[in-house]
Design an enzyme around this catalytic site. Structure first.
Site: not given
Ligand code: NI
Length: 172
Positions: A46, A51, A93-94, A135-136, A139
């Protein structure tokens, strides 16, 4: 299609509330394509627009290959119903490299969003996809998965992630 550099903590864009998308333009569709390519390349399941340094309400997800292998592109996604039942899943998380933690969230959620064709759609998300979509969408509100765990674990993860980033950048 192009890869976009991923933004890491502690960049303030990750803590900003992202703005709703007013119109589904070719630019928005292109950005979603680029976000998908960036997510697959990372690799991740995701990615939210903040991000990649764009403070707009856009997310992409693909929870394959084991579960729900399908690319989802969502514009202005919103959780409209949450189950009372909860589930605990391991999340990463990236933007917080190489760190994971168990996070407790509603086990399934209903999400309303705008598609790339500009139409409104509803989706019931369960299992990994439910954790991923929550989660997304977090963000988009400047919330990270580490905000859902204890302060002790959060401080440890942030310390380790920052160390990881210093090593990658070669200043350690
Ligand atoms: Ni994330």
């Amino acid at each position: 299609m192009a890869l976009i550099p991923i933004i890491f903590i502690p960049d303030p864009v990750l803590r900003r509330v992202a703005a709703p998308v007013r119109e589904v333009t070719d630019g928005v569709r292109q950005l979603l394509d680029d976000m998908a390519e960036t997510m697959y390349d990372a690799p991740g399941i995701g990615l939210a627009a903040p991000q990649v340094n764009v403070s707009e309400r856009l997310i992409v997800m693909d929870c394959g290959p084991d579960e729900a292998p399908e690319l989802h592109k969502m514009i202005n996604p919103e959780i409209v119903a949450r189950s009372d039942e909860t589930a605990i899943l391991e999340e990463g998380c990236l933007s917080i490299p190489k760190q994971t933690a168990e996070v407790k969230r509603p086990a399934h959620v209903d999400v309303r969003y705008i598609t790339i064709d500009g139409t409104e759609q509803m989706m019931r998300c369960e299992g990994l996809l439910a954790a991923c979509v929550q989660h997304e969408i977090d963000h988009l509100d400047g919330v990270l998965f580490i905000d859902h765990i204890s302060r002790l674990k959060r401080d440890m993860i942030v310390r380790r992630a920052l160390k990881e980033l210093r090593q990658v950048n070669g200043d350690d």
